[in-house]
Write a protein that holds these residues in place. Sequence first.
Motif, PDB file in Angstrom:
ATOM      1  N   ALA A 171      50.980  54.072  -2.414  1.00 52.32           N
ATOM      2  CA  ALA A 171      50.054  55.291  -1.660  1.00 52.32           C
ATOM      3  C   ALA A 171      50.241  54.547  -0.053  1.00 52.32           C
ATOM      4  O   ALA A 171      50.299  55.296   0.901  1.00 52.32           O
ATOM      5  CB  ALA A 171      48.917  55.498  -2.254  1.00 52.32           C
ATOM      6  N   ALA A 172      49.820  53.413   0.052  1.00 49.77           N
ATOM      7  CA  ALA A 172      49.399  52.562   1.139  1.00 49.77           C
ATOM      8  C   ALA A 172      51.013  52.620   1.953  1.00 49.77           C
ATOM      9  O   ALA A 172      51.224  52.890   3.028  1.00 49.77           O
ATOM     10  CB  ALA A 172      49.056  51.149   0.977  1.00 49.77           C
ATOM     11  N   ARG A 173      51.994  52.185   1.133  1.00 44.98           N
ATOM     12  CA  ARG A 173      53.526  52.074   1.781  1.00 44.98           C
ATOM     13  C   ARG A 173      53.955  53.349   2.167  1.00 44.98           C
ATOM     14  O   ARG A 173      54.404  53.643   3.369  1.00 44.98           O
ATOM     15  CB  ARG A 173      54.329  51.510   0.876  1.00 44.98           C
ATOM     16  N   LEU A 174      53.431  54.582   1.864  1.00 47.42           N
ATOM     17  CA  LEU A 174      53.923  55.938   1.942  1.00 47.42           C
ATOM     18  C   LEU A 174      52.965  56.846   3.030  1.00 47.42           C
ATOM     19  O   LEU A 174      53.251  57.970   3.184  1.00 47.42           O
ATOM     20  CB  LEU A 174      54.288  56.496   0.838  1.00 47.42           C
ATOM     21  N   SER A 175      51.749  56.268   3.036  1.00 50.39           N
ATOM     22  CA  SER A 175      50.588  56.833   3.697  1.00 50.39           C
ATOM     23  C   SER A 175      50.257  58.150   3.201  1.00 50.39           C
ATOM     24  O   SER A 175      50.181  59.131   3.825  1.00 50.39           O
ATOM     25  CB  SER A 175      51.113  56.873   5.448  1.00 50.39           C
ATOM     26  N   ILE A 176      49.845  58.051   1.992  1.00 48.07           N
ATOM     27  CA  ILE A 176      49.732  59.222   0.934  1.00 48.07           C
ATOM     28  C   ILE A 176      48.531  58.993   0.257  1.00 48.07           C
ATOM     29  O   ILE A 176      48.278  57.582  -0.051  1.00 48.07           O
ATOM     30  CB  ILE A 176      50.859  59.875   0.408  1.00 48.07           C
ATOM     31  N   SER A 177      48.017  59.917  -0.419  1.00 50.24           N
ATOM     32  CA  SER A 177      46.778  59.228  -1.226  1.00 50.24           C
ATOM     33  C   SER A 177      47.408  58.904  -2.804  1.00 50.24           C
ATOM     34  O   SER A 177      48.698  59.072  -3.064  1.00 50.24           O
ATOM     35  CB  SER A 177      45.918  60.653  -1.647  1.00 50.24           C
ATOM     36  N   VAL A 178      46.556  58.175  -3.499  1.00 49.81           N
ATOM     37  CA  VAL A 178      46.903  57.845  -4.670  1.00 49.81           C
ATOM     38  C   VAL A 178      47.185  59.042  -5.618  1.00 49.81           C
ATOM     39  O   VAL A 178      48.141  58.821  -6.520  1.00 49.81           O
ATOM     40  CB  VAL A 178      45.652  56.934  -5.260  1.00 49.81           C
ATOM     41  N   ARG A 179      46.255  59.984  -5.726  1.00 48.95           N
ATOM     42  CA  ARG A 179      46.472  61.150  -6.412  1.00 48.95           C
ATOM     43  C   ARG A 179      47.895  61.764  -6.187  1.00 48.95           C
ATOM     44  O   ARG A 179      48.550  62.222  -7.157  1.00 48.95           O
ATOM     45  CB  ARG A 179      45.401  62.122  -6.108  1.00 48.95           C
ATOM     46  N   THR A 180      48.231  61.608  -5.035  1.00 48.34           N
ATOM     47  CA  THR A 180      49.438  62.536  -4.401  1.00 48.34           C
ATOM     48  C   THR A 180      50.682  61.549  -5.247  1.00 48.34           C
ATOM     49  O   THR A 180      51.650  62.131  -5.551  1.00 48.34           O
ATOM     50  CB  THR A 180      49.821  62.482  -3.117  1.00 48.34           C
ATOM     51  N   VAL A 181      50.677  60.297  -5.113  1.00 49.47           N
ATOM     52  CA  VAL A 181      51.394  59.130  -5.784  1.00 49.47           C
ATOM     53  C   VAL A 181      51.264  59.645  -7.349  1.00 49.47           C
ATOM     54  O   VAL A 181      52.606  59.546  -7.805  1.00 49.47           O
ATOM     55  CB  VAL A 181      51.173  57.912  -5.584  1.00 49.47           C
ATOM     56  N   GLU A 182      50.501  59.793  -7.994  1.00 50.99           N
ATOM     57  CA  GLU A 182      50.446  60.006  -9.315  1.00 50.99           C
ATOM     58  C   GLU A 182      50.999  61.494  -9.658  1.00 50.99           C
ATOM     59  O   GLU A 182      51.725  61.396 -10.611  1.00 50.99           O
ATOM     60  CB  GLU A 182      48.835  59.942  -9.934  1.00 50.99           C
ATOM     61  N   ASN A 183      50.934  62.167  -8.920  1.00 52.67           N
ATOM     62  CA  ASN A 183      51.531  63.591  -9.023  1.00 52.67           C
ATOM     63  C   ASN A 183      53.255  63.437  -8.836  1.00 52.67           C
ATOM     64  O   ASN A 183      53.676  64.086  -9.726  1.00 52.67           O
ATOM     65  CB  ASN A 183      50.805  64.516  -8.244  1.00 52.67           C
ATOM     66  N   HIS A 184      53.343  62.659  -7.695  1.00 56.03           N
ATOM     67  CA  HIS A 184      54.948  62.531  -7.432  1.00 56.03           C
ATOM     68  C   HIS A 184      55.593  61.732  -8.778  1.00 56.03           C
ATOM     69  O   HIS A 184      56.737  62.062  -9.583  1.00 56.03           O
ATOM     70  CB  HIS A 184      55.391  61.608  -6.473  1.00 56.03           C
ATOM     71  N   ARG A 185      54.871  60.837  -9.200  1.00 55.89           N
ATOM     72  CA  ARG A 185      55.270  59.927 -10.157  1.00 55.89           C
ATOM     73  C   ARG A 185      55.489  60.659 -11.735  1.00 55.89           C
ATOM     74  O   ARG A 185      56.379  60.379 -12.451  1.00 55.89           O
ATOM     75  CB  ARG A 185      54.360  58.703 -10.439  1.00 55.89           C
ATOM     76  N   ALA A 186      54.448  61.585 -11.964  1.00 50.76           N
ATOM     77  CA  ALA A 186      54.557  62.187 -12.951  1.00 50.76           C
ATOM     78  C   ALA A 186      55.866  63.307 -12.893  1.00 50.76           C
ATOM     79  O   ALA A 186      56.644  63.491 -13.960  1.00 50.76           O
ATOM     80  CB  ALA A 186      53.200  63.254 -13.382  1.00 50.76           C
ATOM     81  N   ARG A 187      56.194  63.679 -11.863  1.00 50.27           N
ATOM     82  CA  ARG A 187      57.285  64.742 -11.709  1.00 50.27           C
ATOM     83  C   ARG A 187      58.811  63.864 -11.882  1.00 50.27           C
ATOM     84  O   ARG A 187      59.479  64.270 -12.386  1.00 50.27           O
ATOM     85  CB  ARG A 187      57.150  65.369 -10.296  1.00 50.27           C
ATOM     86  N   VAL A 188      58.727  62.671 -11.430  1.00 52.35           N
ATOM     87  CA  VAL A 188      59.667  61.663 -11.485  1.00 52.35           C
ATOM     88  C   VAL A 188      60.258  61.508 -12.715  1.00 52.35           C
ATOM     89  O   VAL A 188      61.243  61.545 -13.282  1.00 52.35           O
ATOM     90  CB  VAL A 188      59.522  60.450 -10.667  1.00 52.35           C
ATOM     91  N   MET A 189      59.013  61.061 -13.502  1.00 50.94           N
ATOM     92  CA  MET A 189      59.092  60.835 -14.952  1.00 50.94           C
ATOM     93  C   MET A 189      59.717  62.003 -15.802  1.00 50.94           C
ATOM     94  O   MET A 189      60.809  61.673 -16.668  1.00 50.94           O
ATOM     95  CB  MET A 189      57.758  60.443 -15.576  1.00 50.94           C
ATOM     96  N   GLU A 190      59.314  63.325 -15.201  1.00 50.12           N
ATOM     97  CA  GLU A 190      59.703  64.306 -15.986  1.00 50.12           C
ATOM     98  C   GLU A 190      61.147  64.807 -15.610  1.00 50.12           C
ATOM     99  O   GLU A 190      62.136  65.134 -16.591  1.00 50.12           O
ATOM    100  CB  GLU A 190      58.726  65.666 -15.712  1.00 50.12           C
ATOM    101  N   LYS A 191      61.301  64.573 -14.412  1.00 48.89           N
ATOM    102  CA  LYS A 191      62.822  65.025 -13.959  1.00 48.89           C
ATOM    103  C   LYS A 191      63.738  63.964 -14.451  1.00 48.89           C
ATOM    104  O   LYS A 191      65.110  64.144 -14.763  1.00 48.89           O
ATOM    105  CB  LYS A 191      62.975  64.976 -12.416  1.00 48.89           C
ATOM    106  N   MET A 192      63.546  62.735 -14.235  1.00 50.85           N
ATOM    107  CA  MET A 192      64.421  61.648 -14.869  1.00 50.85           C
ATOM    108  C   MET A 192      64.613  61.536 -16.299  1.00 50.85           C
ATOM    109  O   MET A 192      65.113  60.896 -16.697  1.00 50.85           O
ATOM    110  CB  MET A 192      63.947  60.250 -14.011  1.00 50.85           C
ATOM    111  N   GLU A 193      63.777  62.442 -17.006  1.00 47.94           N
ATOM    112  CA  GLU A 193      63.425  62.153 -18.571  1.00 47.94           C
ATOM    113  C   GLU A 193      63.414  60.749 -19.057  1.00 47.94           C
ATOM    114  O   GLU A 193      63.777  60.248 -20.010  1.00 47.94           O
ATOM    115  CB  GLU A 193      64.697  62.891 -19.022  1.00 47.94           C
TER     116      GLU A 193
END
Length: 210
Positions: A171-193
């Motif tokens: 989150a710090a590296r991308l200048s976004i919130s931790v919650r946003t990172v968590e959401n992105h990460r969940a979608r990445v896990m889903e899309k990458m299977e």
Amino acid sequence: MTTRGAEARTSNAVHIIDDDLAIRRALTMLAEAAGLSVRAHADAESFLRRFDPQTSGCVVTDVRMPGASGLDLLRHLRQAAADLPVLVITGHGDVPMAVEAMKAGACDFLEKPFDSDAFLDAIGRALDQRARTRQAGTQTEVLRARRASLTEREAAVMDLVAEGLSNAETAARLSISVRTVENHRARVMEKMEARSLSDLVRMALRLGPA
């Protein structure tokens, strides 16, 4: 001798290249007795005239031959980006050439004289190697297609996860919130299977940076 030409493009085809007719026939008989399709050639040039980059199986070639040598053949296959495993046969005193062949891309070498079991075992290893290479290539293409479905931000999150960064660090590296990172990460896990974080890290390492 050329046998079962139509079958020589199957996954277990063995392409034998040797200028010695007696050896060529003996190796052909051994391979056929083991249930393999065979296409034999008297020299590298005749093999290359028929060569198709999609040729399946493996190549067994003498390292010393009139005209193009086994090393020349290896270099040609490398230039053609062919993923065809090459097993090199060497005579007495040709071990330095065999080492050079391994550096040029040969998967293995056999020093004459060798017995039938050693020959067939070496072919088996070569065919297994090609199957693994093909499977890995197919898996990589699938992973690339999955990553292509990620948004730019999701791909960035995936890369940072592979670097071992925590959600807070990402989150710090991308200048976004931790919650946003968590959401992105969940979608990445889903899309990458990906079944787990370690699974996702392995995928990211195989693909390299986006």
